[in-house]
Design a protein around this motif. Structure first.
Motif, short mmCIF file in Angstrom:
data_model
loop_
_atom_site.label_atom_id
_atom_site.label_comp_id
_atom_site.label_asym_id
_atom_site.label_seq_id
_atom_site.Cartn_x
_atom_site.Cartn_y
_atom_site.Cartn_z
N VAL A 1 1.14 -1.16 0.10
CA VAL A 1 0.20 0.30 0.19
C VAL A 1 1.11 1.48 -0.05
N ALA A 2 2.16 1.30 0.24
CA ALA A 2 3.49 2.90 0.06
C ALA A 2 3.18 2.32 -1.38
N LEU A 3 3.08 1.67 -2.05
CA LEU A 3 3.37 2.48 -3.84
C LEU A 3 2.29 3.46 -4.15
N PRO A 4 2.29 4.12 -5.20
CA PRO A 4 1.71 4.96 -6.34
C PRO A 4 1.44 4.14 -6.98
N SER A 5 2.22 3.11 -7.37
CA SER A 5 1.32 2.53 -8.64
C SER A 5 -0.16 1.85 -8.24
N ALA A 6 0.45 1.28 -6.67
CA ALA A 6 -1.15 0.47 -6.79
C ALA A 6 -2.57 1.27 -6.55
#
Length: 844
Positions: free
Chosen positions: A483-488
């Protein structure tokens, strides 16, 4: 030179076997004992017999299988069980294995977590892979699961007093059910608010005309199509109300979804304020037809004369179908929508994504179905998903592979909309997301190989540098979105927009998307550089629990920007904290008042969260009751080796959804999850539902998870007739027995319902929408002296028997009164179409 001879010979031997494809092996699995060494563990065994004419090589091969229990120890020294991921395991030879001569057998004993009770607990999807052909898996079809007959095999722990159900147990359960004359049985299910038969009847012929104002034109056309199919000739509508025998009328004084139906010898009138009400009035008109009216053509149709005033108790009356664990075809889904429409259910919660499959084509991200909708054996990383739930090695011809194309889904949406059913898609996140994670990882690898690093990382769902260690309930170590990935979030936005486009194309309503939220395991995000970077940028994110609230805050913003409200499993509405130094969960105050809706499943009796649904409703969350104790249709009907399904949360027979009391399910809960009489002290101190909380109970949902459901027949078996009891509780007003907790009143109502099923609803389903393979119950039987009595749960079904040890057939003798008992008597229940249930054996 000598040290090279044996390996060479083994290679030649393996090559010869490989040419024979799957080796000729007979394999069985059996439960040796539960409660192994006094622990929550089971000891089970494979027995492998070489039925061929050549020795089985001592190495150069692997046997794969799926098993829903974590294997801790292999007791055999020659062969070892190894865990791959999820429910996929290997059986491999050790250095001490000397091969298997023709006719010889080897037994492999292994210990696994928890207990195993019925045949669907057993290993499934066995297949063979030769080292020389690592890309090819061969299904092992000569495989049997041995029935459990001894207490040590089916008693789960030392204090488990609830044995396998017997014919005598079933007889006692059925004993209070009265056989009610068919003419006294109400004709409409779910039960209307007001229902009175008038003693008249309406005869419908091809000459019968329909009239509807423009508001109800579609509903009239729907009815005309149904009647035309039954009569074999076209029934038409007219623009002249006076010329029509069946009339639709707008009555704005009626409530949303309400209707009024009047049928007499002159005609029928259906009044409603909205199209949904008109549709339900039309379905009640159809319910007044004889159950045998479907599946054939006839010269005329006779409708029972009645006066009906009706409206639903709950606005959200749902079925959740899991098409991710095992895929179910468009044809099966359309049949379910027909069934839902007839029983006045108005929401299909479509669980289309999970660890084991992504089942909906996304035009923007084709890899989701190219990789995520395909299950089978492969030695090539990220080519497809691994086999699961017995789907086997092949990419085709199994329930592990499949998806709805964009056009198919648009068709499904239009079909549902015509039946006033809202389809709510579920994007599982952040857990239960392995299919999406692996599909996006395949995309990442492909784009990276092309030198397109930015594009490769655009929709990445995992942090390649993450070294967090976890294991989900389903035994995966790689199924949680980072959940830390902007891509998610870019991924979720893209998928959401693709879904919205399909709904617009179909002209279908969409108020919400379900974003999952359940069963994220401990250990995730604890050793991820991406998470550490996010924390440095956001000092308020002190723990991994804070990441959870961060994630759903962003998802809430995402859906609100698109005019939707957020929907998910109960966990999205919960906050972890401490109480007296121990972990404690409370309703999350952050999201109260933001129009969030949650499915609350965990009311397992004895686990401590029995009141969770009521706590969340009292706190202000919109709650859909999805309680495992009464509404999980994938739960086994009762404890029997031959009954399919899970049972971790409860045993769920037909009476469970019928007896459910939405506003106080504590009141008449009678048995714990193991089937034992309930210790009611578990409710001490539990939170009751307040009047304010009642306003937040927006509906009821029956759920069919598909881990053990891999065919159309199994869908029907697990779903029906349980669905009718759930529909009754979702639509009908609260019955007197529920308000007073009157056991006699309940037994009377249960008898009426059982007779409705046996004499009207199930006979209708033999042909309705092409017919359903619903569960035919097993007979109850009791030996007293030298006589045996038999009974059936659903009066109207026929009990047949034999006394010579043969299997009862549709031509066997009909049981009608007590008969002399003899050794090996067999009883079996048959429906009106001649399809039988399971046979029970009765001995003196």
């Amino acid at each position: 030179m000598i040290r090279y001879i044996l390996p060479t010979l083994l290679l030649i031997s393996s090559a010869l076997w490989a040419q024979l494809t799957a080796p000729p092996l007979k394999i069985s699995w059996e439960i040796i004992e539960n409660n192994h060494q006094g622990k929550s563990a089971s000891l089970t065994a494979f027995t492998i017999t070489n039925t061929g004419k050549k020795p089985l090589p001592k190495n150069g091969w692997t046997m794969y299988f799926n098993f829903v229990r974590k294997v801790d120890t292999t007791l055999s020294t020659d062969l070892k069980v190894r865990h791959i991921n999820g429910d996929l395991f290997q059986l491999v030879p050790t250095a001490s294995f000397q091969g298997l001569k023709p006719g010889a057998s080897v037994q492999v004993n292994f210990i696994s977590e928890a207990w195993v009770v019925n045949f669907t607990d057993g290993p499934a999807g066995l297949y063979w892979v030769w080292d020389q052909q690592p890309e090819k898996g061969y299904s092992l079809t000569d495989y049997t699961i041995k029935p459990s007959t001894q207490p040590r095999q089916y008693q789960r722990f030392a204090g488990d007093k609830f044995g396998l159900i017997t014919p005598a147990t079933t007889f006692a359960q059925n004993k209070s059910i009265q056989d009610i004359p068919e003419k006294e049985i109400p004709k409409i299910l779910p039960t209307p608010q007001h229902y009175r038969e008038t003693g008249t009847s309406l005869v419908i012929t091809p000459e019968t005309k329909l009239f509807a104002p423009a508001d109800f034109k579609e509903e009239a056309s729907f009815l005309a199509g149904q009647l035309s199919a039954m009569l074999g000739k076209s029934v038409t509508s007219t623009t002249q109300k006076a010329e029509a025998a069946i009339v639709f009328r707008v009555d704005s004084s009626l409530a949303k979804e309400a209707y009024r139906l009047i049928v007499n010898e002159k005609g029928a009138e259906i009044a409603a304020a909205d199209r949904a009400g008109a549709f339900y009035g039309m379905q009640s008109l159809m319910a007044l037809l004889p159950p045998t009216s479907w599946g054939k053509t006839q010269a005329n149709l006779t409708v029972v004369g009645a006066e009906v005033n009706d409206q639903p108790r709950f606005g959200h009356r749902a079925i959740m179908l899991d098409i991710a664990r095992n895929f179910h075809s468009k044809k099966q889904l359309l049949k379910l929508l027909d069934l839902m429409g007839f029983y006045k259910l108005n929401v299909l919660h479509l669980h289309f994504s999970d660890d084991e499959g992504w089942r909906l084509e996304m035009p923007s991200l084709p890899e989701l179905t190219q990789v995520g909708a395909m299950r089978g054996h492969s030695n090539t990383p990220l080519k497809n998903l691994q086999p699961a739930y017995g789907s086997g090695p092949d990419l085709t011809a199994n329930a592990g592979t499949g998806y709805y194309s964009r056009l198919e889904f648009v068709d499904i949406l239009r079909y549902a909309t015509a039946r006033h059913i809202k389809v709510i898609p579920e994007i599982e996140a952040p857990g239960h997301a392995r299919a999406a994670i692996k599909a996006m990882e395949a995309r990442y690898v492909s784009k990276l190989a092309e030198g397109r690093k930015v594009e490769a990382e655009k929709y990445l769902l995992h942090d390649p540098a993450d070294r967090s260690v976890y294991r989900s309930v389903q035994m995966y170590n790689d199924n949680v979105i980072n959940v830390a990935l902007p891509s998610a979030y870019r991924f979720l936005e893209t998928v959401t927009d693709d879904i919205l486009a399909m709904y617009r194309e179909a002209g279908a309503p969409l108020e919400t998307i379900h974003y999952g939220g359940d069963e994220v395991p401990t250990g995730v995000w604890t050793n991820s550089p991406a998470v550490e970077k996010l924390r440095q940028q956001n000092p308020e994110l002190k723990t991994t629990d804070d990441l959870w609230y961060y994630f759903y805050g962003k998802i809430n913003d995402l859906v609100q920007k698109r005019g939707l409200f957020l929907y998910g499993w109960e966990e999205i509405a919960m906050r972890k904290t401490m109480l007296d130094g121990k972990p404690h969960i409370i309703p999350n105050p952050d999201f109260v008042g933001q129009d969030m809706q949650v499915d609350v499943w965990n009311n397992v009796l004895g686990w401590g969260a029995e009141d969770l649904a009521y706590r969340l409703a009292n706190a202000g969350y919109k709650v859909v009751l999805s309680c495992v104790t009464h509404l999980y249709f994938d739960m086994s009907y009762y404890k029997s080796f031959d009954e399919p399904g899970y049972y971790w949360g409860a045993y769920t027979d037909v009476d469970k959804p019928f007896s459910f009391i939405p506003y106080d399910y504590f009141k008449n809960s009678k048995e714990d999850r193991l089937g034992n009489p309930l210790d009611r002290s578990i409710f001490n101190g539990k939170e009751r539902l307040t009047d304010y909380g009642k306003q937040n109970i927006v509906g009821i949902q029956g759920l069919l998870w598909s881990e053990t459901v891999n065919s159309p027949e199994r869908v029907d078996y697990m779903m029906l007739p349980k669905l009718m009891g759930m529909a009754e509780r979702a639509w009908a007003q609260s019955p007197t027995w529920a308000e007073t907790n009157d056991e006699k009143a309940y037994q009377k109502a249960w008898s009426v319902f059982a007779n409705q099923l046996g004499k009207r609803e199930l006979p209708r389903l033999d042909a309705f929408a092409g017919g359903f393979a619903y569960r035919v119950p097993t007979a109850g039987a009791l030996v007293e002296g030298n006589q045996v009595q038999a009974n059936v749960q659903l009066p109207g079904l026929t009990i047949r028997y034999t006394t010579d040890g043969t299997e009862p057939t549709v031509n066997s003798a009909v049981y009608s009164q007590p008969i002399s008992v003899s050794k090996g008597m067999k009883f079996r229940v048959f429906n009106s179409a001649g399809r039988g249930g399971r046979t029970v054996v009765v001995n003196p």
